[in-house]
Design a protein around this motif. Structure first.
Motif, PDB file in Angstrom:
ATOM      1  N   TYR A   1       0.830  -1.202   0.000  1.00 11.26           N
ATOM      2  CA  TYR A   1       0.000   0.000   0.000  1.00 11.26           C
ATOM      3  C   TYR A   1       0.872   1.264   0.000  1.00 11.26           C
ATOM      4  O   TYR A   1       0.539   2.260  -0.638  1.00 11.26           O
ATOM      5  CB  TYR A   1      -0.933   0.012   1.216  1.00 11.26           C
ATOM      6  CG  TYR A   1      -2.101   0.957   1.036  1.00 11.26           C
ATOM      7  CD1 TYR A   1      -3.243   0.553   0.348  1.00 11.26           C
ATOM      8  CD2 TYR A   1      -2.046   2.261   1.530  1.00 11.26           C
ATOM      9  CE1 TYR A   1      -4.310   1.432   0.156  1.00 11.26           C
ATOM     10  CE2 TYR A   1      -3.092   3.143   1.342  1.00 11.26           C
ATOM     11  CZ  TYR A   1      -4.228   2.722   0.652  1.00 11.26           C
ATOM     12  OH  TYR A   1      -5.280   3.605   0.445  1.00 11.26           O
ATOM     13  N   HIS A   2       1.977   1.202   0.701  1.00  6.73           N
ATOM     14  CA  HIS A   2       2.888   2.365   0.724  1.00  6.73           C
ATOM     15  C   HIS A   2       3.449   2.646  -0.672  1.00  6.73           C
ATOM     16  O   HIS A   2       3.553   3.806  -1.087  1.00  6.73           O
ATOM     17  CB  HIS A   2       4.037   2.135   1.717  1.00  6.73           C
ATOM     18  CG  HIS A   2       4.955   3.319   1.840  1.00  6.73           C
ATOM     19  ND1 HIS A   2       6.150   3.407   1.169  1.00  6.73           N
ATOM     20  CD2 HIS A   2       4.838   4.489   2.544  1.00  6.73           C
ATOM     21  CE1 HIS A   2       6.745   4.547   1.455  1.00  6.73           C
ATOM     22  NE2 HIS A   2       5.966   5.228   2.291  1.00  6.73           N
ATOM     23  N   ASN A   3       3.810   1.599  -1.396  1.00  6.95           N
ATOM     24  CA  ASN A   3       4.316   1.772  -2.773  1.00  6.95           C
ATOM     25  C   ASN A   3       3.252   2.395  -3.672  1.00  6.95           C
ATOM     26  O   ASN A   3       3.551   3.203  -4.552  1.00  6.95           O
ATOM     27  CB  ASN A   3       4.765   0.431  -3.346  1.00  6.95           C
ATOM     28  CG  ASN A   3       6.065  -0.045  -2.726  1.00  6.95           C
ATOM     29  OD1 ASN A   3       6.844   0.752  -2.214  1.00  6.95           O
ATOM     30  ND2 ASN A   3       6.297  -1.354  -2.742  1.00  6.95           N
ATOM     31  N   LYS A   4       1.993   1.995  -3.435  1.00  9.54           N
ATOM     32  CA  LYS A   4       0.876   2.542  -4.214  1.00  9.54           C
ATOM     33  C   LYS A   4       0.740   4.047  -3.954  1.00  9.54           C
ATOM     34  O   LYS A   4       0.595   4.853  -4.880  1.00  9.54           O
ATOM     35  CB  LYS A   4      -0.410   1.804  -3.824  1.00  9.54           C
ATOM     36  CG  LYS A   4      -1.652   2.273  -4.561  1.00  9.54           C
ATOM     37  CD  LYS A   4      -2.867   1.494  -4.055  1.00  9.54           C
ATOM     38  CE  LYS A   4      -4.146   2.051  -4.692  1.00  9.54           C
ATOM     39  NZ  LYS A   4      -5.357   1.348  -4.182  1.00  9.54           N
ATOM     40  N   VAL A   5       0.816   4.432  -2.676  1.00  2.69           N
ATOM     41  CA  VAL A   5       0.730   5.857  -2.304  1.00  2.69           C
ATOM     42  C   VAL A   5       1.923   6.625  -2.851  1.00  2.69           C
ATOM     43  O   VAL A   5       1.798   7.754  -3.334  1.00  2.69           O
ATOM     44  CB  VAL A   5       0.658   6.006  -0.762  1.00  2.69           C
ATOM     45  CG1 VAL A   5       0.751   7.482  -0.354  1.00  2.69           C
ATOM     46  CG2 VAL A   5      -0.611   5.383  -0.223  1.00  2.69           C
TER      47      VAL A   5
END
Length: 674
Positions: free
Chosen positions: A619-623
């Motif tokens: 999710y952090h990579n997506k953000v």
């Protein structure tokens, strides 16, 4: 040459113009360069200067004896010997002498005469022009006082002295009348001789490269102006001698010439001292470079690094506060603790555990080498205070160490403390082990590059940095708990993250999955108070492990990039690091990491399926891909050797380099390269 005369004379001062002494160096330089063609006239100027020095030292002593009634003898004066093949340029000297004789007193006449002499000597080097002019004066002045000395014993000298009007000046009433003028003339001559001697010495030093001896460049560039003032002073002195032996009641005022020549003399002495100091540094530099190429014994290397020539001083044993012979270092491994005098007790405390551990093994010694460019009484007091806090050996020295340039250039010392590790043969095992000592302490023993490489490749690096951040850290890491380390410049961001991360940590979904998360706000106490000491040590540790990781490497691995990424957040409003035990899961910018925590409800359902660690990173990579945040890394310029280029930790590009300057209004400049 005729054109040169026109150029020079067109710039000469006219009546009503500024005084000669109001001219700037730049104005004088413009005037005298018109008289200089090139240096193609060669003769033995060194032998000529030796003869001139012999004449004037004796002539001024005789003058003192006659005028002051002193009993000094000339026999004790050192007699230098010119080369046997030396042939004096007599016609040139007579020509210059003729140019100076029987001129009316005054600045304008002295100026015109000086330009005329410079035109006659246009093909000579600047120092040769000065020596030739002084030699022409010495021919007359030496002759005058030789005749004066022999008046009562030699009839020929008496007769010649009559023609030279020596006897007129030696009459008691005349001698008393001109006593002060003769003393002043003698003083000016001595000072001018010293000025020309200094110019001559600077010319001799010009064999050195000005890149190695920058002070030489400054001195050499100013020689033409110094020569001008030496010559114009000699011209004025000749005029004064003529006035004193004439029937006219005129005098050449010498006080301003005397003041000017003394200012120049002081400046030249200072410049020569600086040149010699820089020459000593460069010679020590090359000597040390050679020693470290083929080291044989730690003692030889240490002597070459610290002491000039054979001026070997004892060390101070910090444990007893008594001097000890440097033989205590023989056949030992030596840790050179190199620093300025701006270190703190905290800086010193970093080495205390190392000292306590290695003192049991007599094979390792620590020596503090203070780096001071110019010692003062105040700095000596500071040195004594710092020395009293150190239990290891200390170099006591009242001048800069011999190898100061080597330390700065080869070991990249830029003011911050460093530790150079040498083996018993004097070979460098590590150029700066201070960073690994800060991170791993005695675990990094014996502080070699090989040990550093092994330790820095360990993925569990956060444990070494965060040990003192919270009292329960060690237990949490042993239990493999998840830990959020976080902080930032913005207190609002810290409060928001604390609130959101606490909600996340206490969520039932994570509890069911037996995921335990602890929160550690770096730099905040248990009651929310600021703890800048802990925060400072944390970032110093991050910088140190980053420098250890990049030491001698060109390619950055995944661990290095993660550390680099965290370092880039140092001055941001917010940042966070998520670890499992002492393994870093990820580090994030305040904007992106807060967004992930805020959106916990959107991704928590995937925790059971994919695992907390995996889904958090995903999710952090997506953000991260939706945010556009520039990455900036501040590396203090005092950290030692700085990488020439650096790969961005967030993308495959090479980061741009900027220079910035920072001041926090406390001792110790904080210049940085970004």
């Amino acid at each position: 040459m005729a054109n040169n005369v026109v150029l020079a004379s067109s710039q000469q001062p006219k009546k009503g113009d500024l005084s000669l002494f109001a001219f700037t160096d730049h104005e004088i330089m413009n005037q005298i360069y018109a008289t200089h063609v090139h240096d193609d006239e060669k003769f033995d100027v060194e032998s000529l200067f030796i003869v001139v020095e012999n004449i004037l030292k004796r002539a001024t002593q005789v003058a003192d004896n006659v005028v002051l009634g002193s009993q000094g003898t000339v026999e004790h004066l050192e007699e230098k010997t010119p080369k046997p093949t030396f042939s004096p340029p007599l016609c040139t000297l007579k020509n210059i002498s003729c140019e100076m004789q029987c001129k009316a007193p005054g600045e304008e006449t002295a100026y015109k005469t000086t330009l005329s002499i410079l035109n006659k000597l246009s093909n000579y080097s600047w120092d040769t022009k000065a020596v030739l002019t002084l030699a022409a004066f010495a021919l007359d002045y030496g002759d005058f006082w030789l005749l004066a000395q022999s008046q009562s014993t030699d009839q020929l000298a008496k007769s010649v002295g009559t023609l030279r009007r020596v006897s007129v000046l030696l009459k008691r009433p005349t001698l008393q009348k001109h006593r002060q003028s003769l003393i002043e003339l003698n003083t000016v001559i001595r000072s001018t001789l010293e000025v020309i001697e200094c110019i001559f010495e600077l010319e001799k030093l010009s064999n050195y490269d000005t890149k190695d001896v920058p002070a030489l460049s400054t001195g050499m560039d100013h020689i033409p102006v110094d020569v001008f003032w030496a010559i114009v002073t000699v011209v004025a002195s000749t005029t004064q001698l003529c006035c004193l032996t004439s029937d006219e009641d005129k005098k050449q005022e010498l006080s301003q010439f005397s003041q000017k020549i003394n200012v120049i003399l002081t400046k030249l002495r200072r410049q020569i001292t600086l040149c010699r100091q820089q020459i000593e540094e460069v010679e020590a530099y090359w000597k040390l470079t050679k020693l470290f190429r083929t080291p044989t014994e730690i003692m030889e290397v240490f002597k070459g690094l610290i002491y000039n020539k054979d001026n070997v001083q004892p060390l101070i044993d910090g444990s007893t506060k008594k001097p000890v012979n440097i033989d205590v270092l023989k056949k030992k491994n030596v840790l050179l603790y190199i620093s300025g005098l701006d270190i703190t007790e905290e800086d010193i405390s970093i080495l205390r555990p190392v000292h306590e551990s290695i003192r049991k093994d007599d094979q390792y010694k620590i020596v503090w080498i203070p780096i001071v460019d110019q010692w003062t009484d105040e700095l000596h007091k500071k040195f004594d205070f710092l020395r009293s806090k150190m239990p290891w050996y200390v170099v006591q020295y009242s001048s800069p160490i011999a190898g100061i340039r080597f330390v700065k250039e080869k070991w990249h010392f830029k003011g911050k403390p460093s530790v150079v590790v040498l083996n018993p043969q004097g070979k460098v095992e590590h150029e700066n082990a201070i960073h690994m000592i800060r991170v791993w302490g005695i675990k990094a023993f014996p502080f070699t590059t090989r040990v550093e490489e092994t330790l820095s490749n360990n993925r569990e690096w956060i444990g070494s940095i965060a040990t003192n951040v919270h009292p329960n850290i060690d237990n949490w890491m042993k239990d493999q708990k998840y830990i959020f380390f976080y902080g930032g410049k913005d207190n609002d961001w810290i409060q928001q993250f604390t609130k959101r991360a606490t909600i996340l940590a206490n969520d039932a979904t994570l509890k069911e999955a037996r995921i335990s998360i602890e929160l550690v706000c770096v730099g905040k106490g248990s009651k929310g108070e600021d703890n800048l000491g802990v925060l400072g040590r944390f970032w110093t540790g991050i910088e140190s492990i980053f420098i250890s990781k990049t030491h001698g490497k060109t390619d950055a691995d995944a661990v290095t990039l993660e550390i680099q990424k965290l370092l880039s957040y140092k001055n941001e409003s917010g940042w966070a690091v998520l670890s499992k035990g002492s393994n870093v899961v990820l580090s994030g910018h305040g904007t992106t990491i807060l967004k992930v925590v805020e959106d916990f409800e959107k991704w928590k359902e995937f925790v059971k399926e994919k695992g907390f660690e995996f889904i958090f990173k995903e999710y952090h990579n997506k953000v991260l891909h939706t945010a556009h945040i520039c990455c900036r890394i501040d590396i203090p310029n005092t950290s030692g050797k700085i990488p020439e280029n650096m790969k961005c930790p967030d993308c495959p590009r090479i980061m741009e380099t900027y220079i910035s300057f920072k001041c926090c209004h406390i001792d110790g400049a904080a210049n940085g390269v970004h």
